[in-house]
Design an enzyme around this catalytic site. Structure first.
Site, PDB file in Angstrom:
ATOM      1  N   GLU A 192       6.164   4.614 -10.684  1.00  0.00           N
ATOM      2  CA  GLU A 192       6.491   3.422 -10.993  1.00  0.00           C
ATOM      3  C   GLU A 192       6.699   2.966 -12.232  1.00  0.00           C
ATOM      4  O   GLU A 192       7.472   2.072 -12.802  1.00  0.00           O
ATOM      5  CB  GLU A 192       5.821   2.455  -9.845  1.00  0.00           C
ATOM      6  CG  GLU A 192       6.387   3.039  -8.438  1.00  0.00           C
ATOM      7  CD  GLU A 192       5.432   2.426  -7.151  1.00  0.00           C
ATOM      8  OE1 GLU A 192       4.480   1.599  -7.564  1.00  0.00           O
ATOM      9  OE2 GLU A 192       5.653   2.715  -6.233  1.00  0.00           O
ATOM     10  N   GLY A 215      -0.811   5.182  -1.169  1.00  0.00           N
ATOM     11  CA  GLY A 215      -0.169   4.019  -1.332  1.00  0.00           C
ATOM     12  C   GLY A 215      -0.393   3.002  -0.002  1.00  0.00           C
ATOM     13  O   GLY A 215      -1.349   2.319   0.275  1.00  0.00           O
ATOM     14  N   GLY A 216       0.767   3.100   0.586  1.00  0.00           N
ATOM     15  CA  GLY A 216       0.945   2.230   1.706  1.00  0.00           C
ATOM     16  C   GLY A 216      -0.076   2.229   2.794  1.00  0.00           C
ATOM     17  O   GLY A 216      -0.373   1.003   3.207  1.00  0.00           O
ATOM     18  N   SER A 246       3.782   8.993   0.718  1.00  0.00           N
ATOM     19  CA  SER A 246       3.791   8.877   2.149  1.00  0.00           C
ATOM     20  C   SER A 246       2.794   9.671   2.989  1.00  0.00           C
ATOM     21  O   SER A 246       2.904  10.073   3.877  1.00  0.00           O
ATOM     22  CB  SER A 246       5.299   9.336   2.657  1.00  0.00           C
ATOM     23  OG  SER A 246       5.916   8.278   1.909  1.00  0.00           O
ATOM     24  N   GLU A 273       2.763  13.712  -7.195  1.00  0.00           N
ATOM     25  CA  GLU A 273       3.495  12.731  -6.607  1.00  0.00           C
ATOM     26  C   GLU A 273       5.055  12.817  -6.795  1.00  0.00           C
ATOM     27  O   GLU A 273       5.678  12.100  -7.559  1.00  0.00           O
ATOM     28  CB  GLU A 273       3.203  11.245  -6.947  1.00  0.00           C
ATOM     29  CG  GLU A 273       1.586  11.072  -6.811  1.00  0.00           C
ATOM     30  CD  GLU A 273       1.379   9.465  -6.342  1.00  0.00           C
ATOM     31  OE1 GLU A 273       0.658   9.160  -5.536  1.00  0.00           O
ATOM     32  OE2 GLU A 273       1.845   8.796  -7.173  1.00  0.00           O
ATOM     33  N   ASN A 279      -4.107   3.261  -3.547  1.00  0.00           N
ATOM     34  CA  ASN A 279      -3.630   2.725  -4.806  1.00  0.00           C
ATOM     35  C   ASN A 279      -2.984   1.547  -3.997  1.00  0.00           C
ATOM     36  O   ASN A 279      -1.720   1.498  -3.416  1.00  0.00           O
ATOM     37  CB  ASN A 279      -2.423   3.503  -5.527  1.00  0.00           C
ATOM     38  CG  ASN A 279      -1.554   2.710  -6.328  1.00  0.00           C
ATOM     39  OD1 ASN A 279      -1.839   1.823  -6.885  1.00  0.00           O
ATOM     40  ND2 ASN A 279      -0.487   3.335  -6.581  1.00  0.00           N
ATOM     41  N   TRP A 280      -3.611   0.220  -4.149  1.00  0.00           N
ATOM     42  CA  TRP A 280      -2.938  -0.962  -3.549  1.00  0.00           C
ATOM     43  C   TRP A 280      -1.702  -1.514  -4.181  1.00  0.00           C
ATOM     44  O   TRP A 280      -1.025  -2.275  -3.536  1.00  0.00           O
ATOM     45  CB  TRP A 280      -3.944  -2.122  -3.651  1.00  0.00           C
ATOM     46  CG  TRP A 280      -5.146  -2.061  -2.696  1.00  0.00           C
ATOM     47  CD1 TRP A 280      -5.531  -0.765  -2.219  1.00  0.00           C
ATOM     48  CD2 TRP A 280      -6.315  -2.708  -2.408  1.00  0.00           C
ATOM     49  NE1 TRP A 280      -6.805  -0.929  -1.333  1.00  0.00           N
ATOM     50  CE2 TRP A 280      -7.177  -2.122  -1.801  1.00  0.00           C
ATOM     51  CE3 TRP A 280      -6.755  -4.098  -3.332  1.00  0.00           C
ATOM     52  CZ2 TRP A 280      -8.499  -2.712  -1.448  1.00  0.00           C
ATOM     53  CZ3 TRP A 280      -7.782  -4.618  -2.621  1.00  0.00           C
ATOM     54  CH2 TRP A 280      -8.863  -4.097  -1.943  1.00  0.00           C
ATOM     55  N   LYS A 281      -1.386  -0.928  -5.266  1.00  0.00           N
ATOM     56  CA  LYS A 281      -0.336  -1.588  -6.086  1.00  0.00           C
ATOM     57  C   LYS A 281      -0.294  -2.959  -6.147  1.00  0.00           C
ATOM     58  O   LYS A 281      -1.620  -3.481  -6.333  1.00  0.00           O
ATOM     59  CB  LYS A 281       1.011  -1.097  -5.491  1.00  0.00           C
ATOM     60  CG  LYS A 281       1.036   0.434  -4.989  1.00  0.00           C
ATOM     61  CD  LYS A 281       2.481   0.795  -4.868  1.00  0.00           C
ATOM     62  CE  LYS A 281       2.561   2.244  -4.124  1.00  0.00           C
ATOM     63  NZ  LYS A 281       3.893   2.819  -4.193  1.00  0.00           N
ATOM     64  N   GLY A 302       6.789   5.894  -0.996  1.00  0.00           N
ATOM     65  CA  GLY A 302       6.919   4.891  -0.302  1.00  0.00           C
ATOM     66  C   GLY A 302       8.235   4.801   0.574  1.00  0.00           C
ATOM     67  O   GLY A 302       8.803   3.981   0.840  1.00  0.00           O
ATOM     68  N   HIS A 345       1.762   6.848 -13.201  1.00  0.00           N
ATOM     69  CA  HIS A 345       2.387   6.702 -11.765  1.00  0.00           C
ATOM     70  C   HIS A 345       3.830   6.538 -12.140  1.00  0.00           C
ATOM     71  O   HIS A 345       4.242   5.729 -13.083  1.00  0.00           O
ATOM     72  CB  HIS A 345       2.013   5.260 -11.189  1.00  0.00           C
ATOM     73  CG  HIS A 345       2.114   5.164  -9.896  1.00  0.00           C
ATOM     74  ND1 HIS A 345       3.694   4.802  -9.186  1.00  0.00           N
ATOM     75  CD2 HIS A 345       1.672   5.476  -8.685  1.00  0.00           C
ATOM     76  CE1 HIS A 345       3.533   4.986  -8.013  1.00  0.00           C
ATOM     77  NE2 HIS A 345       2.552   5.349  -7.428  1.00  0.00           N
TER      78      HIS A 345
HETATM   79  C1  PEP Z   1       1.637   5.997  -4.293  1.00  0.00           C
HETATM   80  O1  PEP Z   1       2.096   4.710  -4.765  1.00  0.00           O
HETATM   81  O2  PEP Z   1       0.964   6.504  -5.293  1.00  0.00           O
HETATM   82  C2  PEP Z   1       1.950   6.428  -3.151  1.00  0.00           C
HETATM   83  C3  PEP Z   1       1.608   7.396  -2.876  1.00  0.00           C
HETATM   84  O3  PEP Z   1       2.307   5.456  -2.459  1.00  0.00           O
HETATM   85  P1  PEP Z   1       2.765   5.995  -0.791  1.00  0.00           P
HETATM   86  O4  PEP Z   1       1.515   6.615  -0.214  1.00  0.00           O
HETATM   87  O5  PEP Z   1       3.212   4.538  -0.067  1.00  0.00           O
HETATM   88  O6  PEP Z   1       4.000   6.925  -0.591  1.00  0.00           O
END
Ligand code: PEP
Length: 249
Positions: A95, A229-230, A208, A164, A9-11, A170, A93
């Protein structure tokens, strides 16, 4: 045997130049050991579609509208995403739930729109830290799931679910493999209770996930991969997480 999946997930990250470097590196890597999806920002769908055509990497989006079409300025429908060969779309998600006030029923409708358009929705669920500390994890996640299950009925085996925990996204604070497995087992049971055909539903863990913790998480019996994500923004990290999917339960 459920096939593992790793979705990035590049956001709201990327540029034409940076995307090309990242996708070229993913495509050049040896064939992945699992299903791989990259969920890119909307404006880059055409670019990613071109760079990923004919490769083992699947294209995904990060959201779709709850509406089919019409006067909804700024919205992007599931059918539009399908036009760019998107096979997957993230819905619900945390967010979007937190920053765009998406409730459980909106998330369920989005999942339905994705299925109707021929895509696989990756439906995110998860509790906040406060909810976990108050012992409400199963109640919160159960309510989020039930909204989707009730609307989709016997189609629930066609979706992918991503657990999640909000406190792990994040933050660098990952759920321990045991914490994650416990919730995944709960989710699988809840899905099977809703419909027996959900026994093979794929459940991703997100929060994470990094190269150094992915293998242990993915080795848990009810964890079928990850939503990343990251670590999906650096080719070396994402490829290492993908490679960790070889560690199956
Ligand atoms: C996400 O945004 O779905 C996510 C899991 O982010 P991160 O891996 O950065 O925690």
């Amino acid at each position: 045997m459920r096939r593992k999946m790793v979705a990035g997930n590049w956001k709201m990250h990327g540029s034409l130049a940076a995307n090309k470097v990242l996708l070229d590196a993913l495509v050049a890597a040896p064939a992945p050991v699992c299903d791989v999806v990259v969920c890119v920002p909307g404006p880059y769908l055409a670019q990613a579609q071109g760079l990923l055509a004919g490769t083992a990497i699947n294209l995904g989006a990060q959201d779709c509208s709850a509406h089919e079409q019409g006067p909804y300025t700024g919205e992007v429908s599931a059918n539009m995403l399908r036009d760019f060969a998107c096979g997957h779309v993230i819905v619900g998600h945390s967010e979007r739930r937190a920053s765009f006030c998406e409730d459980d029923s909106t998330v369920a409708i989005k999942a339905q729109r994705a299925l109707d358009a021929g895509m696989t929705p990756i439906v995110c669920v998860g509790e906040t830290l406060e909810q976990r500390e108050h012992g409400q994890t199963e109640a919160v996640v159960g309510t989020q799931l039930d909204a989707v299950f009730m609307l989709l009925g016997q189609r629930i085996h066609q979706i992918v679910l991503a657990y999640e925990p909000v406190w792990a996204i994040g933050t660098g604070r990952t759920a321990s493999p045991m914490q994650a497995q416990q919730v995944h087992a709960f989710i699988r049971q809840r899905a099977i209770r809703h419909h027996s055909n959900a026994v093979g539903i794929r459940l991703l863990y997100g929060g994470s996930v990094k190269p150094d913790n992915a293998a242990e998480l993915f080795a848990q019996p009810d964890i079928d991969g990850g939503l990343i994500g990251g670590a999906s923004l650096k080719a070396a990290d994402f490829l290492a997480v993908v490679d960790a999917a070889r560690f199956s339960a």
